[in-house]
Design an enzyme around this catalytic site. Sequence first.
Site, PDB file in Angstrom:
ATOM      1  CE  LYS A  28      -1.333   2.916   3.017  1.00 43.79           C
ATOM      2  NZ  LYS A  28      -1.546   4.278   2.147  1.00 43.79           N
ATOM      3  CB  SER A  81       5.209  10.332  10.541  1.00 43.92           C
ATOM      4  OG  SER A  81       4.242   9.682  10.680  1.00 43.92           O
ATOM      5  CB  THR A  94       1.945   6.843  10.974  1.00 43.83           C
ATOM      6  OG1 THR A  94       1.518   8.105  10.559  1.00 43.83           O
ATOM      7  CG2 THR A  94       1.017   5.951  10.354  1.00 43.83           C
ATOM      8  N   GLY A  95       3.805   5.191  12.976  1.00 47.41           N
ATOM      9  CA  GLY A  95       4.536   4.050  13.417  1.00 47.41           C
ATOM     10  C   GLY A  95       3.859   3.381  14.815  1.00 47.41           C
ATOM     11  CD  GLU A 127      14.197   1.338   8.659  1.00 48.58           C
ATOM     12  OE1 GLU A 127      14.619   2.172   9.323  1.00 48.58           O
ATOM     13  OE2 GLU A 127      14.624   0.032   8.348  1.00 48.58           O
ATOM     14  CB  CYS A 131      13.971   9.010   6.707  1.00 53.48           C
ATOM     15  SG  CYS A 131      14.981   7.642   5.660  1.00 53.48           S
ATOM     16  CD  GLU A 146      11.379  13.593   9.879  1.00 56.74           C
ATOM     17  OE1 GLU A 146      10.185  13.188  10.463  1.00 56.74           O
ATOM     18  OE2 GLU A 146      12.053  12.997   9.166  1.00 56.74           O
TER      19      GLU A 146
HETATM   20  P1  NAD Z   1       2.923   8.907   7.129  1.00 61.80           P
HETATM   21  O1  NAD Z   1       3.488   8.203   8.610  1.00 61.80           O
HETATM   22  O2  NAD Z   1       2.241   9.980   7.244  1.00 61.80           O
HETATM   23  O3  NAD Z   1       2.671   7.817   6.195  1.00 61.80           O
HETATM   24  C1  NAD Z   1       3.326   6.694   5.711  1.00 61.80           C
HETATM   25  C2  NAD Z   1       2.395   5.549   5.140  1.00 61.80           C
HETATM   26  O4  NAD Z   1       1.520   5.292   6.355  1.00 61.80           O
HETATM   27  C3  NAD Z   1       1.424   6.081   4.206  1.00 61.80           C
HETATM   28  O5  NAD Z   1       1.170   4.976   3.188  1.00 61.80           O
HETATM   29  C4  NAD Z   1       0.142   6.446   4.788  1.00 61.80           C
HETATM   30  O6  NAD Z   1      -1.150   6.237   4.274  1.00 61.80           O
HETATM   31  C5  NAD Z   1       0.129   5.291   5.797  1.00 61.80           C
HETATM   32  N1  NAD Z   1      -0.794   5.426   6.931  1.00 61.80           N
HETATM   33  C6  NAD Z   1      -1.349   6.592   7.580  1.00 61.80           C
HETATM   34  N2  NAD Z   1      -1.987   6.454   8.597  1.00 61.80           N
HETATM   35  C7  NAD Z   1      -1.761   5.057   8.929  1.00 61.80           C
HETATM   36  C8  NAD Z   1      -2.360   4.273  10.011  1.00 61.80           C
HETATM   37  N3  NAD Z   1      -3.144   4.448  11.014  1.00 61.80           N
HETATM   38  N4  NAD Z   1      -1.877   2.998   9.925  1.00 61.80           N
HETATM   39  C9  NAD Z   1      -1.077   2.499   8.924  1.00 61.80           C
HETATM   40  N5  NAD Z   1      -0.573   3.117   7.814  1.00 61.80           N
HETATM   41  C10 NAD Z   1      -1.006   4.592   8.010  1.00 61.80           C
HETATM   42  O7  NAD Z   1       4.520   9.341   6.558  1.00 61.80           O
HETATM   43  P2  NAD Z   1       4.812  10.192   5.518  1.00 61.80           P
HETATM   44  O8  NAD Z   1       4.387  11.811   5.702  1.00 61.80           O
HETATM   45  O9  NAD Z   1       4.368   9.716   4.143  1.00 61.80           O
HETATM   46  O10 NAD Z   1       6.538   9.947   5.265  1.00 61.80           O
HETATM   47  C11 NAD Z   1       7.188  11.125   5.937  1.00 61.80           C
HETATM   48  C12 NAD Z   1       7.850  10.506   7.181  1.00 61.80           C
HETATM   49  O11 NAD Z   1       8.614   9.178   6.778  1.00 61.80           O
HETATM   50  C13 NAD Z   1       9.035  11.397   7.853  1.00 61.80           C
HETATM   51  O12 NAD Z   1       8.970  11.258   9.232  1.00 61.80           O
HETATM   52  C14 NAD Z   1      10.294  10.425   7.385  1.00 61.80           C
HETATM   53  O13 NAD Z   1      11.346  10.692   8.040  1.00 61.80           O
HETATM   54  C15 NAD Z   1       9.662   9.172   7.499  1.00 61.80           C
HETATM   55  N6  NAD Z   1      10.712   8.279   6.694  1.00 61.80           N
HETATM   56  C16 NAD Z   1      11.521   7.424   7.197  1.00 61.80           C
HETATM   57  C17 NAD Z   1      12.334   6.573   6.410  1.00 61.80           C
HETATM   58  C18 NAD Z   1      13.378   5.491   7.128  1.00 61.80           C
HETATM   59  O14 NAD Z   1      14.033   4.862   6.555  1.00 61.80           O
HETATM   60  N7  NAD Z   1      13.378   5.716   8.744  1.00 61.80           N
HETATM   61  C19 NAD Z   1      12.455   6.582   5.175  1.00 61.80           C
HETATM   62  C20 NAD Z   1      11.457   7.238   4.523  1.00 61.80           C
HETATM   63  C21 NAD Z   1      10.647   8.272   5.148  1.00 61.80           C
END
Ligand code: NAD
Length: 476
Positions: free
Chosen positions: A169, A221, A224-225, A242, A276, A373
């Site tokens: 997804k 993020s 969300t994690g 991640e 990230c 961040e």
């Molecule tokens: P986000 O957490 O908003 O979304 C990530 C994904 O999660 C999307 O596909 C979103 O639709 C999905 N999502 C949203 N709510 C959810 C839920 N309740 N349950 C499951 N999935 C859900 O993150 P973003 O804004 O897309 O990405 C930016 C963030 O990602 C930044 O914090 C960045 O640091 C991080 N990031 C980390 C790494 C790493 O390797 N550590 C790499 C890239 C990005």
Amino acid sequence: MHDYRLVIDGEQVAGEEGHFAVIDPASGSAFAECPAGSLAQLDRAVVAARAAFGAWQAYSHAQRCEALGRIADDIEREADELARLIVREQGKPLALAHAEIGGGVAWTRYAASQEIPVETIERSPTQQIELHHRPVGVVASITPWNWPFMIAVWHLMPALRAGNCVVSKPSSLTPLSTLRLIEIIARHVPRGVINGVTGGHGFGGAITAHPDIDKIVFTGSTATGQQVMQAAAGNLKRLTLELGGNDAAIVLPETPVAAVAEEIFQAAFINMGQTCAALKRLYVHESQYRELAEALADIARRQVVGDGLEAGVTFGPLQNADQLSLVCELVDDARAQGAEVLCGGERLDRPGFFYPPTIVIGVSDGQRLVDEEQFGPVLPLIAYTHVEDALRRANASSMGLGGSVWGADEAHAQAIANRLESGVAWVNCHAQIQPNTPFGGCKMSGFGVEFGLQGLLEFTTPQLRFTRPLPSPAAS
Ligand code: NAD
């Protein structure tokens, strides 16, 4: 216009909930439509993955590696079209989108070359003990919008290589390049092994709570994690998380500024800072503070900001309006507290989500621009007097993705790097990753690693094989 489709059980299908618009960040307007799947379609994808698992896990390693090789060939063949699509939905300049595709090919080929070792723990006349690694089962991949294609590759290829079936997804902001990737993968694996679903609000939550998914690999993020981790508890899903980072870099006294400025700039502003493990807080000794800040601002002023498909553009828009608002807010907040903005510092007065590369000085820990961040094209520089104090401040963050130390005295820099509280500690570089080196964060940046053997083994579950021979008839 390409007709984007979900992939469920080997079929390309329309979304049962219609479509949603995908925005081009360079114009701020919709440029394509993405199918919106229903939760019933998600269920069908999981059922298909489960049904395919028995046969796929029984494929030989060589067969699975060969399939990945063919997938890499197709990605390479379709690189131009894929790179242009990435620019349209994500915003990065075309050369960087090509690098994203190139990375996708490299990581796929690497996964195709990896072996899953069997460890012999004991072999004696009375018993044989081995540690094997079996695929986990049905893996769900949830990806963010910053490197949509490459991060999907990072999730999908090792999962498939290890013998899992996958439901992918992508972020609703950048779903199209991932749907194209899944279309390519589906050509080379049996039906049901790869499934791609996109949907509206609540889709991610439905995946993480799904009782028939065995593992979630999630990049996104920290907030969300945390939700993923809570929702995954129902059936004790395996997790790789991640998450966000707020990487600090410490430039040691007497570091030659000219030798490091360009590399520091690139590490901070790669993908418009939406990476990230980009360098997000720069601690510089007071003796070189102004000099390094001016050198970085000079490089920033040379960037050509514009639509990533235009020739000569080196710096694209941010990916979305929310991210742009956050960056504006953080810089305005720093300015209100007396910070000096050496270059940039205002969104561009044109359609799209453009914010030029911005260097901010006169800021410190305790201010939002440093503590949060920013995930955007802004680098705050923080002056320090004592290295120990810079190290303490670098480690004061709740995040722990990467960190770096810069200096001509490598041994000293390594000694400081050794004390960084981060999953990766770089010396004289930052944000360097490669397929054979495990990468992952600690603290609130998540757990588990990607890449290398350790990354592959995250998609397996250990099985101890303990064998004893039956007593021979003569002995009984
Ligand atoms: P986000 O957490 O908003 O979304 C990530 C994904 O999660 C999307 O596909 C979103 O639709 C999905 N999502 C949203 N709510 C959810 C839920 N309740 N349950 C499951 N999935 C859900 O993150 P973003 O804004 O897309 O990405 C930016 C963030 O990602 C930044 O914090 C960045 O640091 C991080 N990031 C980390 C790494 C790493 O390797 N550590 C790499 C890239 C990005």
